[in-house]
Scaffold this active site. Structure first.
Site, PDB file in Angstrom:
ATOM      1  CB  CYS A 285       7.140   1.703  -0.539  1.00  0.00           C
ATOM      2  SG  CYS A 285       8.679   1.250  -1.325  1.00  0.00           S
ATOM      3  CD  GLU A 379       2.588   2.629   1.391  1.00  0.00           C
ATOM      4  OE1 GLU A 379       2.024   1.537   1.576  1.00  0.00           O
ATOM      5  OE2 GLU A 379       3.767   2.732   1.033  1.00  0.00           O
TER       6      GLU A 379
END
Ligand code: ADP
Length: 483
Positions: A285, A379
């Site tokens: 992340c 993402e």
């Protein structure tokens, strides 16, 4: 399976105990079955939570020093079994063995850190507003906790929740990701061997994650839920947590900018980008998601980065010298190649890589990327480095902040004034300056905006598992009479 690890040592719950269907665990490199684990259904989870609630009272009555000693034993056992645990991580999550070993020591470091930090859960004495009264605060364990964790760091994402919970005097039930229950079960096995009471910390694989989220959120005994995963699921859990007003910590998605200014040390910036972008094949992340490079140094940076990327060796994580493993599953490969195709269709150019091969996506550098492309707003979670060009500091900050996410950001510059200005202007929970790696147990990890809230690691990580109790002591009497 080829690993030296003995899977028989793990606590594979039986169907009678746990109630859920069996779950197959697969090696993402070749799709082979590694093991089958039992899973918990709602009743099974409910029993674990009740047992955890009973176990926590006795644990909380122990001194912080006693809790610390047991946790340190757990830490030691993990380090003694680093090879087995690293092999398990690589088998079920695909990352290269060297990265798995690093994850094991990183994951273990939270246990050592919080074993010590638990001794410092200080309350305070507040100067009173009245001569006859005294004010103190106690910091007490939140209670029984639950956690839901992702597959990309199957060990570290668990320890950085379990360690502060145990250090604070809480109990905790952890639902690991469906893809990676084995590392979680191995951690649990070592914890119990170290003397951590069995009901105090349970790893609870579930075949139905939505069910687990619902059970955790509607259960009145669960006082805190800590989640690491997607913003989509974080939003569901936050809504569900409203039922019992359960405390939540959410570590969610990111869209990290990696900014290279014209005064940067370019070689250092390339090294940093390699670390920040390609760790775990881009599946973290805090991975650099958008690389913003000043027009003056753009071409030189792209050339150096592409050279380094072209040298990465892709393959099964257990093979020596492999630095890029597979993506976690076929849908991840489809999603990442879709992002590459969309960028190319809208005018981007491949500088190196670009292809999906079976379970793998080649490490890729894309240039000519613009904010019209999906890759800038998603993402990426894959080994693809999209490069955008900028012309001045204000433009770089504007592009960097143009996202609903706010987890990690990176910047490279040797100009002290600029470093401070940009560091302050970036709307992120974490900023790394002239460095591509920021995770450590001693610093507070966490995000702002839709990347969530709550901090893991550092002294702040303990606060997530402690409540403040304000106590008023009245009727103290006249101190002047005894003076
Ligand atoms: P990722 O895309 O990284 O897999 P997810 O948010 O889907 O991110 O998964 C992170 C964790 O959340 C995993 O343990 C997964 O099982 C769990 N999860 C997925 N969906 C739900 C849900 N609806 N409620 C609770 N947990 C969920």
């Amino acid at each position: 399976m080829s690993a030296a690890i003995n899977l028989q040592t793990l606590h594979f719950v039986s169907d009678e105990e746990a109630g859920g269907p069996d779950l197959g665990v697969f090696n993402p490199s070749d799709g082979s079955l590694i093991a089958t684990v039992g899973t918990y259904d709602a009743n099974g989870l409910d029993e674990l939570i009740q047992a955890a609630e009973t176990a926590r009272h006795e644990w909380a009555c122990r001194t912080a020093q006693q809790r610390s000693e047991i946790m340190r034993r757990w830490h030691q056992l993990i380090l003694e079994n680093v090879e087995e645990l690293a092999e398990l991580i690589t088998l079920e999550c695909g990352k290269p063995l060297a990265e798995s070993r690093t994850e094991v020591s990183y994951g273990a470091s939270f246990i050592e850190w919080f074993a010590e930090e638990g001794k410092r859960g200080y309350g305070e004495v507040i100067p009173s507003h009245h001569p006859d009264k005294r004010i103190v605060t106690l910091r007490q364990p939140v209670g029984t906790c639950a956690a839901i964790t992702p597959w990309n760091f199957p060990v570290a994402m668990i320890t950085r929740k379990v360690a502060p919970a145990l250090a604070a005097g809480c109990s905790i039930v952890v639902k690991p990701a469906e893809a990676t229950p084995l590392s979680a079960l191995y951690l649990e096995y070592l914890a119990h061997r170290a003397g951590i009471p069995a009901d105090l910390f349970r790893a609870a694989p579930c075949a139905d994650p939505a069910m687990a989220g619902e059970v955790f959120c509607r259960h009145p005994l669960v006082r805190k839920l800590s989640f690491t995963g997607s913003t989509r699921v974080g939003r569901i859990l936050m809504r569900q947590a409203a039922q019992q007003i359960t405390r939540v910590s959410l570590e969610l998605g990111g869209n990290a900018p990696f900014i290279v200014f014209e005064d940067a040390d370019l070689d250092a910036a390339v090294d940093g980008a390699m670390a920040a972008k390609f760790r775990n094949a881009g599946q973290t992340c805090v991975c650099a998601n958008r690389i913003l490079v000043h027009a003056e140094v753009h071409d030189a940076f792209v050339a150096k980065l592409s050279d380094s990327v072209a040298n990465l060796k892709m393959g099964d994580g257990r093979e020596p010298a492999v630095s890029i493993g597979p993506l976690i599953d076929a849908s991840a490969v489809t999603r990442v190649s879709g992002l590459i195709k969309d960028a190319l269709a809208r005018g981007a150019t491949v500088s190196t890589g670009g292809n999906a091969i079976g379970a793998f996506v080649e490490p890729t550098v894309l240039t000519g990327v613009t904010s019209e492309m999906a890759i800038v707003h998603s993402e990426v979670f894959g080994p693809v480095a999209p490069i955008l060009r900028f012309n001045n500091e204000a433009e770089a900050v504007r592009i960097a902040n143009d996202t609903p996410y706010g987890l990690a950001a990176y910047l490279y510059s040797r100009n002290l004034g600029r470093v401070w200005r940009v560091m302050e202007a970036l709307d992120y929970g974490m900023v790394a300056v002239n460095d591509g790696a920021l995770s450590t147990e001693v610093a507070p990890f966490g995000g702002v905006k839709q990347s969530g809230f709550g901090r893991e690691g550092s002294r702040h990580g303990l606060d997530e598992y402690l409540e403040i109790k304000y106590c008023m002591l009245g009727g103290i009497g006249d101190r002047a009479a005894t003076a």
